[in-house]
Motif scaffolding. Structure first.
Motif, PDB file in Angstrom:
ATOM      1  N   MET A  10      -1.656  15.821 -41.354  1.00  0.00           N
ATOM      2  CA  MET A  10      -1.659  16.821 -39.780  1.00  0.00           C
ATOM      3  C   MET A  10      -1.834  15.245 -38.759  1.00  0.00           C
ATOM      4  SD  MET A  10      -4.385  19.900 -39.691  1.00  0.00           S
ATOM      5  CE  MET A  10      -4.452  20.423 -38.044  1.00  0.00           C
ATOM      6  N   TYR A  11      -2.351  14.279 -39.512  1.00  0.00           N
ATOM      7  CA  TYR A  11      -2.684  12.934 -38.230  1.00  0.00           C
ATOM      8  C   TYR A  11      -1.645  12.614 -38.148  1.00  0.00           C
ATOM      9  CZ  TYR A  11      -4.329   8.874 -36.274  1.00  0.00           C
ATOM     10  OH  TYR A  11      -4.323   6.935 -35.304  1.00  0.00           O
ATOM     11  N   ASP A  12      -0.697  11.688 -39.221  1.00  0.00           N
ATOM     12  CA  ASP A  12       0.453  11.120 -39.403  1.00  0.00           C
ATOM     13  C   ASP A  12       2.190  12.177 -38.884  1.00  0.00           C
ATOM     14  OD1 ASP A  12      -1.041   9.489 -40.544  1.00  0.00           O
ATOM     15  OD2 ASP A  12      -0.019  10.039 -42.651  1.00  0.00           O
ATOM     16  N   GLU A  13       1.757  13.524 -38.623  1.00  0.00           N
ATOM     17  CA  GLU A  13       2.354  14.742 -37.895  1.00  0.00           C
ATOM     18  C   GLU A  13       2.761  14.036 -36.873  1.00  0.00           C
ATOM     19  OE1 GLU A  13       2.806  18.618 -39.741  1.00  0.00           O
ATOM     20  OE2 GLU A  13       2.623  19.221 -37.741  1.00  0.00           O
ATOM     21  N   ALA A  14       0.926  14.080 -36.412  1.00  0.00           N
ATOM     22  CA  ALA A  14       1.075  14.220 -34.135  1.00  0.00           C
ATOM     23  C   ALA A  14       2.055  12.967 -34.291  1.00  0.00           C
ATOM     24  CB  ALA A  14      -0.583  14.609 -34.766  1.00  0.00           C
ATOM     25  N   ILE A  15       1.179  11.712 -35.146  1.00  0.00           N
ATOM     26  CA  ILE A  15       1.435  10.225 -34.355  1.00  0.00           C
ATOM     27  C   ILE A  15       3.200  10.631 -34.395  1.00  0.00           C
ATOM     28  CG2 ILE A  15       1.665   8.344 -34.938  1.00  0.00           C
ATOM     29  CD1 ILE A  15      -1.403   9.273 -33.953  1.00  0.00           C
ATOM     30  N   SER A  16       3.716  11.233 -35.682  1.00  0.00           N
ATOM     31  CA  SER A  16       5.489  10.975 -35.494  1.00  0.00           C
ATOM     32  C   SER A  16       5.660  11.904 -34.508  1.00  0.00           C
ATOM     33  CB  SER A  16       5.666  11.741 -36.466  1.00  0.00           C
ATOM     34  OG  SER A  16       5.627  13.441 -36.921  1.00  0.00           O
ATOM     35  N   ARG A  17       5.361  12.896 -34.062  1.00  0.00           N
ATOM     36  CA  ARG A  17       5.201  13.845 -32.565  1.00  0.00           C
ATOM     37  C   ARG A  17       4.813  12.958 -31.033  1.00  0.00           C
ATOM     38  NH1 ARG A  17       3.795  19.465 -34.326  1.00  0.00           N
ATOM     39  NH2 ARG A  17       4.785  20.514 -31.926  1.00  0.00           N
ATOM     40  N   GLY A  18       4.331  11.749 -31.503  1.00  0.00           N
ATOM     41  CA  GLY A  18       4.360  11.008 -30.145  1.00  0.00           C
ATOM     42  C   GLY A  18       3.688  11.498 -29.605  1.00  0.00           C
ATOM     43  N   TYR A  19       1.775  11.881 -30.128  1.00  0.00           N
ATOM     44  CA  TYR A  19       1.103  12.386 -29.858  1.00  0.00           C
ATOM     45  C   TYR A  19      -0.752  11.262 -29.853  1.00  0.00           C
ATOM     46  CZ  TYR A  19       2.460  17.224 -29.204  1.00  0.00           C
ATOM     47  OH  TYR A  19       3.349  18.648 -28.354  1.00  0.00           O
ATOM     48  N   ASP A  20      -1.336  10.987 -28.701  1.00  0.00           N
ATOM     49  CA  ASP A  20      -2.477  10.281 -28.869  1.00  0.00           C
ATOM     50  C   ASP A  20      -3.270  11.455 -30.313  1.00  0.00           C
ATOM     51  OD1 ASP A  20      -4.576   7.863 -27.677  1.00  0.00           O
ATOM     52  OD2 ASP A  20      -5.453   9.230 -29.148  1.00  0.00           O
ATOM     53  N   CYS A  21      -4.039  11.258 -31.415  1.00  0.00           N
ATOM     54  CA  CYS A  21      -4.611  11.805 -32.022  1.00  0.00           C
ATOM     55  C   CYS A  21      -5.606  10.986 -32.775  1.00  0.00           C
ATOM     56  CB  CYS A  21      -3.891  12.177 -33.483  1.00  0.00           C
ATOM     57  SG  CYS A  21      -4.340  12.865 -34.209  1.00  0.00           S
TER      58      CYS A  21
END
Ligand code: TXA
Ligand code: MG
Length: 349
Positions: A260-271
């Motif tokens: 989930m972290y890697d997905e959030a980062i790839s979508r440009g979110y600060d995770c």
């Protein structure tokens, strides 16, 4: 409502000033062992109204009344203290336990939000105790946050929320427990835990024989369902980012969080990830904040960590879940509210 806010270290002088302000009907931020409180003379309804205004708190959510000694209680309640309440008071007070009892006519309806009961607590923190004694009155006090923010566990958290809204904040260091007191309804037997805290149901059962848990401690109120305690219906402690709790065994949890972290980062979110010390290495180089070595430390750190997530601009927050036993019950109760009940079982998606 802007006034000059004094921020003072706890000392005989600052406590005396706080007591004088409280006697004059003003509101003071002060430390307790659970979280910081926003106190006023519990028997002065105009003073109590100022608390609701400073916090932006809904008027239908009652306040806890803080006492320093048992002899302050008879004036606040209707009739005798129930037997189970006396046992709990003996064993746990001063400490992080609030007992709901039938109120006397002396307690203003503004304090109890028109309920016929009053929540009473004898805090253990020495500064809180001296402030009550010097004020010469019981002190009504909710947590010293703006309504909807995490409860403050340091005086600086209070300053952040209350600067310009109260005349004085007393700094007594970081709160040891870190979560608000356990609230127990003593108008029933067995008593019912309405809000879990540092005093666990196991401890209460050992002292007074039996205890029940309100069945909504770990789930949201259903639509149209009446809460047993008004506080239950508010979404508390929400950080600005979207918090999700991931439950399961530690390896599945870590694997799920990493995806989930890697997905959030790839979508440009600060995770950001929240995890126990001993699990930190499971997350590699991902931005991970430790909640401490165990559930007790996580309880102490949770609210400060949620505020830190806001300061860091976290947009997506992924937290490990905890077993809802002992202090873990209080921890999960707060974490679930902070997550607006977004809970995912690892491996289920
Ligand atoms: O640890 C604490 O309890 C802190 C420190 C400052 O003592 N205070 C605190 O107060 O957390 P507050 O106002 O943030 O939370 C009080 C909770 C609310 O959920 C409220 O609904 C519940 O206690 N409560 C108070 N009086 C009640 C009553 N008469 N019946 C049912 N629930 C009550
Ligand atoms: Mg509160």
């Amino acid at each position: 409502m802007s006034m000059n806010t004094q921020f003072l270290q706890a000392s005989p002088e600052s406590i005396a000033l706080g007591a004088e302000l409280i006697r004059r009907g003003e509101v003071v931020g002060f430390p307790t062992e659970t979280v910081y409180g926003l106190g006023a003379d519990a028997l002065n309804k105009d003073a109590v109204a100022k608390i609701f205004k400073a916090k932006g708190r809904p008027g239908d959510n009652p306040l806890i009344v803080h006492v320093a000694t048992l002899d302050m209680i008879p004036a606040l309640i209707d009739g005798e203290m129930p037997e189970a309440a006396r046992l709990l008071a003996d064993a746990i007070w001063p400490g992080p336990l609030t007992m709901i009892m039938k109120k006397s006519a002396l307690v203003p309806a503004e304090v109890t939000a028109c309920h016929d009961t009053v929540g009473i607590r004898m805090p253990a923190d020495q500064v809180a105790r001296e402030l009550i004694i010097k004020s010469g009155c019981p002190i009504a006090a909710p947590s010293a946050n703006l309504s909807g923010k995490p409860s403050p566990t340091t005086a600086l958290h209070v300053l952040r929320d209350m600067d310009g809204r109260v005349p004085l904040i007393i700094d007594g260091g970081a709160s040891g427990v870190g979560l608000e007191s356990t609230v127990v309804d003593m108008t029933k037997y067995p008593p019912v835990v309405l809000r879990p805290g540092g005093v666990t149901p196991e401890m209460i059962a050992r002292i007074c024989g039996e205890v029940e848990l309100d069945d909504r401690l770990l789930k949201p109120l259903g639509e149209g369902e009446a809460p047993s305690s008004p506080g239950m219906k508010y979404l508390h402690y929400a950080p600005e980012g979207e918090l999700t709790i991931i439950t399961g065994d530690k390896d599945s949890v870590a694997a799920q969080i990493c995806i989930m972290y890697d997905e959030a980062i790839s979508r440009g979110y600060d995770c950001r990830i929240l995890a126990l010390d001993s699990h930190m290495q499971l997350y590699g180089a991902r931005q991970t904040t430790s909640l401490g070595a165990n559930e007790t430390e996580a309880a102490t750190r949770l609210f400060g960590t949620l505020r830190e997530m806001d300061d860091l601009g976290a947009e997506v927050i992924l937290s490990e879940g905890f077993t809802a036993e002992g202090v873990g019950l209080a921890l999960m109760n707060r974490l679930m509210r902070a997550a607006a009940f977004r809970i995912l079982e690892a491996g289920s998606k």
